[in-house]
Each structure stands twice: as structure tokens, then as C-alpha cells.
Scaffold this motif. Structure first.
Motif, PDB file in Angstrom:
ATOM      1  N   ILE A 210       4.031  -0.951   3.713  1.00 18.48           N
ATOM      2  CA  ILE A 210       3.098   0.167   3.644  1.00 18.48           C
ATOM      3  C   ILE A 210       3.880   1.466   3.715  1.00 18.48           C
ATOM      4  O   ILE A 210       4.778   1.629   4.556  1.00 18.48           O
ATOM      5  CB  ILE A 210       2.027   0.082   4.751  1.00 18.48           C
ATOM      6  N   ILE A 211       3.548   2.374   2.803  1.00 21.23           N
ATOM      7  CA  ILE A 211       4.194   3.678   2.720  1.00 21.23           C
ATOM      8  C   ILE A 211       3.182   4.728   3.152  1.00 21.23           C
ATOM      9  O   ILE A 211       2.098   4.833   2.563  1.00 21.23           O
ATOM     10  CB  ILE A 211       4.665   3.985   1.277  1.00 21.23           C
TER      11      ILE A 211
ATOM     12  N   LEU B  70       7.235  -0.589   7.443  1.00 24.31           N
ATOM     13  CA  LEU B  70       6.355   0.557   7.649  1.00 24.31           C
ATOM     14  C   LEU B  70       7.194   1.811   7.448  1.00 24.31           C
ATOM     15  O   LEU B  70       8.161   2.043   8.187  1.00 24.31           O
ATOM     16  CB  LEU B  70       5.763   0.534   9.066  1.00 24.31           C
ATOM     17  N   VAL B  71       6.840   2.609   6.441  1.00 24.36           N
ATOM     18  CA  VAL B  71       7.637   3.774   6.070  1.00 24.36           C
ATOM     19  C   VAL B  71       6.793   5.027   6.228  1.00 24.36           C
ATOM     20  O   VAL B  71       5.650   5.082   5.757  1.00 24.36           O
ATOM     21  CB  VAL B  71       8.133   3.648   4.609  1.00 24.36           C
TER      22      VAL B  71
ATOM     23  N   ILE C 199       0.866  -1.184   0.000  1.00 25.22           N
ATOM     24  CA  ILE C 199       0.000   0.000   0.000  1.00 25.22           C
ATOM     25  C   ILE C 199       0.898   1.229   0.000  1.00 25.22           C
ATOM     26  O   ILE C 199       1.793   1.350   0.844  1.00 25.22           O
ATOM     27  CB  ILE C 199      -0.930   0.031   1.225  1.00 25.22           C
ATOM     28  N   ILE C 200       0.653   2.143  -0.944  1.00 23.89           N
ATOM     29  CA  ILE C 200       1.428   3.384  -1.031  1.00 23.89           C
ATOM     30  C   ILE C 200       0.474   4.546  -0.803  1.00 23.89           C
ATOM     31  O   ILE C 200      -0.476   4.758  -1.562  1.00 23.89           O
ATOM     32  CB  ILE C 200       2.133   3.517  -2.390  1.00 23.89           C
ATOM     33  N   GLY C 201       0.720   5.318   0.257  1.00 18.99           N
ATOM     34  CA  GLY C 201      -0.169   6.406   0.636  1.00 18.99           C
ATOM     35  C   GLY C 201      -0.180   7.553  -0.351  1.00 18.99           C
ATOM     36  O   GLY C 201       0.711   7.710  -1.191  1.00 18.99           O
TER      37      GLY C 201
ATOM     38  N   VAL D 225      10.197   8.392  -1.240  1.00 18.54           N
ATOM     39  CA  VAL D 225      10.962   7.167  -0.997  1.00 18.54           C
ATOM     40  C   VAL D 225      12.086   7.086  -2.017  1.00 18.54           C
ATOM     41  O   VAL D 225      11.843   6.939  -3.217  1.00 18.54           O
ATOM     42  CB  VAL D 225      10.055   5.927  -1.090  1.00 18.54           C
ATOM     43  N   THR D 226      13.324   7.169  -1.533  1.00 19.75           N
ATOM     44  CA  THR D 226      14.486   7.177  -2.426  1.00 19.75           C
ATOM     45  C   THR D 226      15.347   5.928  -2.300  1.00 19.75           C
ATOM     46  O   THR D 226      16.323   5.783  -3.040  1.00 19.75           O
ATOM     47  CB  THR D 226      15.355   8.410  -2.157  1.00 19.75           C
TER      48      THR D 226
END
Length: 264
Positions: A170-171, A186-187, A152-154, A177-178
Motif C-alpha cells: 500500500i502506497i 507500507l509506504v 493500493i496506490i493512494g 515512489v522512485t
């Protein structure tokens, strides 16, 4: 070839050579290019452009004003023959853009099954997206990214070119994000940081408690164990019997053009 059961609105343009499968729907003012192939039951709503050498899997739905299969936004692109392949049962919402690949990136952009691509998101050239991926509104995946299953990318996030995002990660929203993201990571944060494990996602997918605990231990080992990050990962591979931990080790030790987001 247009199957007899397909429903094409009179105002839609389906160019000669397009293949429209059984029970497909093409809505008003949509354009289907000559190399497009729609599998069974694909629904193209109004004002959609599907062009290029593009395949769309069965049961997928594309919402108004999406642009699917256009050439890459890459100045190196020289008009070479490349493709876009989209799997089954995807939901591609308004104003989404998905581009074909480039010769330098393997020639194909590929999207798996059962994804949700919310309004305004962008899937660039040579990206590979797995199954059951959710990309939230206005998020951009730059060229050559790899996004594994159940990610999942927010919203309003940006994923740098060549970044890999491991399965189940999950972002958080508004993240840039590099670097590569560990499976089940969890980012969060504007300059994204690895803040833990996606425990909610693991529980929702019914992962066994023993595997979740093994992932917790693995994360702590990667965070504060002895040796370099890569050495810690290899040691985990020797010590843990959990398939989830082994997947994480394989991801870390695999080929990549980026470094990793590491536990803080």
C-alpha cells in the motif's frame, strides 16, 4: 463485427473493424476505433475514446472522458504496432488515460482483472498491472512499471518509471515512489519511505496469523540483520518456510532496474 445484442447509441461512432461483443453498451458521443475488441458485457459510457490495438475484458466499465489505447507519451515511439490489454471487471473512472506499449518495452501495456482506476489516473506505456489493484485519483504510473496483485496506490502519487511494487503493498497518498517496494510493504511520505508492513491489508485478505508473524520477523531481519540487504534477503530464503516470506525473497532477488525502498 457488432453483436446483435449490443446497444450502440446513435451518436456514438464505432469504426469499421471494431469487434463489439454480446450485451456491450456504447454510450453517447463515444468513439470506438477499428482495432478495438470489447468482450461480453463491456459498458462504455458517454464521451469515451477507445482506440489503438486495444482489448477490454468482460464486464469492464469505462466512465466519461476516459482515453484508452492512445499512443504512448514517449518521444522514442515511432508509430510501431503495439497493444493495450485490459482484463475483466475493471472500473475505469472519469478522465483516466491508458496508453499502448512501445517496441522497446515489449510492445504491450497490460492491466489485470477486477481493478479500480479512479478519476484522472494515468497508466503509461509498457506498464503491467496485476489483479485487484486500486489506483486512486490523479495518480500516475510511469512507463515500464510493474504493479503486482492487491496493491493500493493512494491519490496524487507518482510512480517512477521501471519501479516494481510487490503484491499486497500500500502506497500512501502524495507519495513519490522512485524505488522498488517490497511485497506487503507500507509506504508513506512525499519522498516515499518504507514504514512497515500493510498489516491491515493482510488481515483483510484472511492471511494466517503465522504468515503475518513470519512477515514481521522477515521485515525486522531486513531492517537490522547482519550483512547487506541482499544477503539478509537470501538468508531469509534459506530460513523461512512461509510462502509469503519466500515471495518477498523472490521479489528482492529478482531482476530490477531500480534499487529498493529499505526499512528505516
Amino acid at each position: 463485427m457488432i453483436d446483435a445484442s449490443a446497444r450502440i447509441h446513435p451518436s456514438a461512432l464505432v469504426e469499421d473493424g471494431a469487434a463489439i461483443g454480446p450485451d456491450c453498451v456504447v454510450g453517447p458521443f463515444s468513439i470506438i476505433g477499428p482495432e478495438v475488441r470489447l468482450a461480453d458485457g463491456v459498458e462504455i459510457k458517454s464521451h469515451v475514446v477507445v482506440t489503438g490495438d486495444t482489448e477490454i475484458g468482460a464486464g469492464s466499465v469505462i466512465f466519461p472522458f476516459a482515453s484508452i489505447g492512445e499512443i504512448p507519451q514517449d518521444k522514442k515511439f515511432g508509430g510501431e504496432k503495439t497493444k493495450l490489454v485490459i482484463g475483466a471487471r475493471n472500473r475505469i473512472r472519469e478522465h483516466v488515460t491508458m496508453n499502448t506499449g512501445t517496441a522497446g518495452g515489449g510492445g504491450i501495456t497490460k492491466v489485470g482483472d477486477d481493478g479500480l482506476f479512479m478519476a484522472g489516473c494515468h497508466i503509461a506505456h509498457d506498464v503491467v498491472v496485476g489483479d485487484r489493484v486500486i489506483v486512486v485519483n490523479q495518480t500516475a504510473l510511469a512507463g515500464h512499471c510493474i504493479v503486482e496483485d492487491d496493491v493500493i496506490i493512494g491519490g496524487l502519487s507518482g510512480i517512477h518509471q521501471f519501479v516494481r511494487i510487490g503484491k499486497g503493498a500500500i502506497i500512501g497518498a502524495l507519495s513519490m515512489v522512485t524505488n522498488d517496494v517490497l511485497p506487503h510493504g507500507l509506504v508513506i511520505g512525499p519522498r516515499a519511505e518504507l514504514d512497515g508492513l500493510n498489516l491491515v491489508g493482510l488481515k483483510r485478505r484472511g492471511v494466517a496469523r503465522a504468515d503475518i508473524q513470519a512477515l514481521r520477523v522477515a521485515f525486522l531481519t531486513l531492517k537490522q540483520g547482519e550483512g547487506t540487504f541482499l544477503e539478509r534477503a537470501r538468508r531469509l530464503g534459506d530460513e523461512s518456510e512461509s510462502s509469503y516470506v519466500q515471495d518477498m525473497v523472490e521479489f528482492i532477488t529478482g531482476a530490477s532496474d531500480r534499487s529498493f525502498l529499505v526499512p528505516k
